[in-house]
Design an enzyme around this catalytic site. Structure first.
Site, PDB file in Angstrom:
ATOM      1  N   GLU A 159      -6.279   6.190   0.801  1.00 52.36           N
ATOM      2  CA  GLU A 159      -7.835   6.320   1.239  1.00 52.36           C
ATOM      3  C   GLU A 159      -8.102   5.271   2.364  1.00 52.36           C
ATOM      4  OE1 GLU A 159      -9.992   6.130  -2.387  1.00 52.36           O
ATOM      5  OE2 GLU A 159      -9.422   8.000  -2.953  1.00 52.36           O
ATOM      6  N   LYS A 160      -7.200   4.481   2.453  1.00 46.04           N
ATOM      7  CA  LYS A 160      -7.454   3.448   3.620  1.00 46.04           C
ATOM      8  C   LYS A 160      -7.859   4.318   4.929  1.00 46.04           C
ATOM      9  CE  LYS A 160      -6.347   0.171   6.745  1.00 46.04           C
ATOM     10  NZ  LYS A 160      -5.628   0.570   7.577  1.00 46.04           N
ATOM     11  N   GLY A 185       0.773  -1.236  -0.093  1.00 48.18           N
ATOM     12  CA  GLY A 185       0.021   0.125   0.046  1.00 48.18           C
ATOM     13  C   GLY A 185       0.638   1.129  -0.005  1.00 48.18           C
ATOM     14  N   HIS A 186       1.933   1.433   0.845  1.00 45.28           N
ATOM     15  CA  HIS A 186       2.769   2.360   0.807  1.00 45.28           C
ATOM     16  C   HIS A 186       3.579   2.558  -0.421  1.00 45.28           C
ATOM     17  CE1 HIS A 186       2.835   1.282   5.276  1.00 45.28           C
ATOM     18  NE2 HIS A 186       2.535   2.631   5.356  1.00 45.28           N
TER      19      HIS A 186
END
Ligand code: PAF
Length: 307
Positions: A167-168, A55-56
């Site tokens: 957006e998490k 994700g990062h």
């Protein structure tokens, strides 16, 4: 920003092997940034707390498309953790993170010490009301003050042209945008705060540094979170009453082995104002935080307006 945002670069972006600079203090940070800015080059910032995952890296790749240089910050910010939260246990893996970032072509890793960010006598707090009040704001008092304060400082330290957030953490993104608007920030401008869609595991669980706390059994059960949320979104978008859809979501989570559900709610996507009906014209968001074992998971999904 780069002349053409969205320029096609090899994906995932890989730089030509330049070693990453790692900086822990403000003065060398300023010198390095002056070097990176030479010739009018632009900078994208990806603020993180480390323990980097795909994700990062998606944020880093989006940043590489948006600016000439990418700076990633890693700082486990003590002021956004409550007294009984996981500050001490939060995973710290700076050497591994740094290798990952180097392989992504990141120019600079800004990893300040706690003393550099909050020196003795530090007394200032940035508090964003309204958008911070409900959901994680209510469940974790003081959390968003800590986030807004440290992000405001990171913005002032790096002065990026653009900054990327996942957006998490939907409410966090809304808080940071509000803060940037309200404080008339120019580096970055509120419009240059970019939300990047949540990256999910193959079974749908949102990627999070905290997923590594999960036991094998709890990791298997955690898939109920995105599944129950997807079912609730479908029910609401098909016209089911919001309360019935949320009740059934909570029931499903408890049946799957989740413990307390901190919240499960529908909100206006921008203001985070809670909604008890699907809106006619404005985008909404379903937001959930629930505990499985000792791990608190959060997720959110979009709910389209009725009209
Ligand atoms: O999302 C995070 O990792 C943190 O809340 C942030 C934005 C880096 C601030 O500490």
């Amino acid at each position: 920003m780069k002349g053409r945002v969205g320029k096609a670069l090899p994906f995932p972006f890989r730089a030509g092997g330049n070693p990453i600079q790692t900086v822990h203090r403000l003065e060398p940070l300023r010198q390095s940034i002056a070097g990176l800015r030479a010739g009018g080059r632009s900078i994208a910032l990806v603020p993180t707390m480390g323990a980097l995952h795909e994700g990062h890296l998606t944020l880093v790749r989006a940043a590489a498309l948006a600016a000439d240089h990418v700076i990633v910050s890693i700082f486990v910010n003590p002021t956004q953790f409550g007294p009984n939260e996981d500050l001490d246990a939060y995973p710290r893996r700076i050497a591994e993170d740094s290798r990952l970032l180097e392989s992504e072509g990141v120019a600079l890793l800004w990893a300040p010490t706690v003393e550099e960010v909050y020196p003795s006598g530090y007394a200032t707090n940035v508090s964003v009301s309204g958008v911070s009040d409900e959901f994680c704001g209510a469940a974790r008092p003081g959390h968003f003050d800590g986030v807004a304060t440290v992000v405001c400082k990171l913005f002032n330290q790096v002065q990026p042209d653009v900054a990327m957030f996942g957006e998490k953490d939907w409410q966090q993104l809304a808080v940071i945008r509000r803060m940037a608007r309200d404080l008339d920030l120019t580096r970055p401008h509120a419009d240059a705060i970019v939300g990047v869609p949540t990256v999910r595991e193959a079974d749908g669980l949102a990627m999070s540094s905290r997923n590594q706390y999960l036991s094998i059994e709890h990791r298997a059960a955690a898939v109920a979170l995105p599944q129950a949320m997807r079912a609730a979104v479908t029910a609401i978008e098909s016209g089911a009453p919001v309360k019935a859809a949320l009740d059934s979501l909570v029931t499903r989570l408890l049946a799957a082995g989740f413990g307390p559900v901190d919240y499960a709610g529908l909100a206006d996507a921008a203001s985070l104002e809670p909604l008890d009906q699907r809106p006619q014209s404005r985008p909404a968001r379903l937001l959930v935080a629930a505990r499985i074992g000792t791990t608190r998971l959060i997720d959110n999904m979009s709910v389209t307006p009725a009209g």
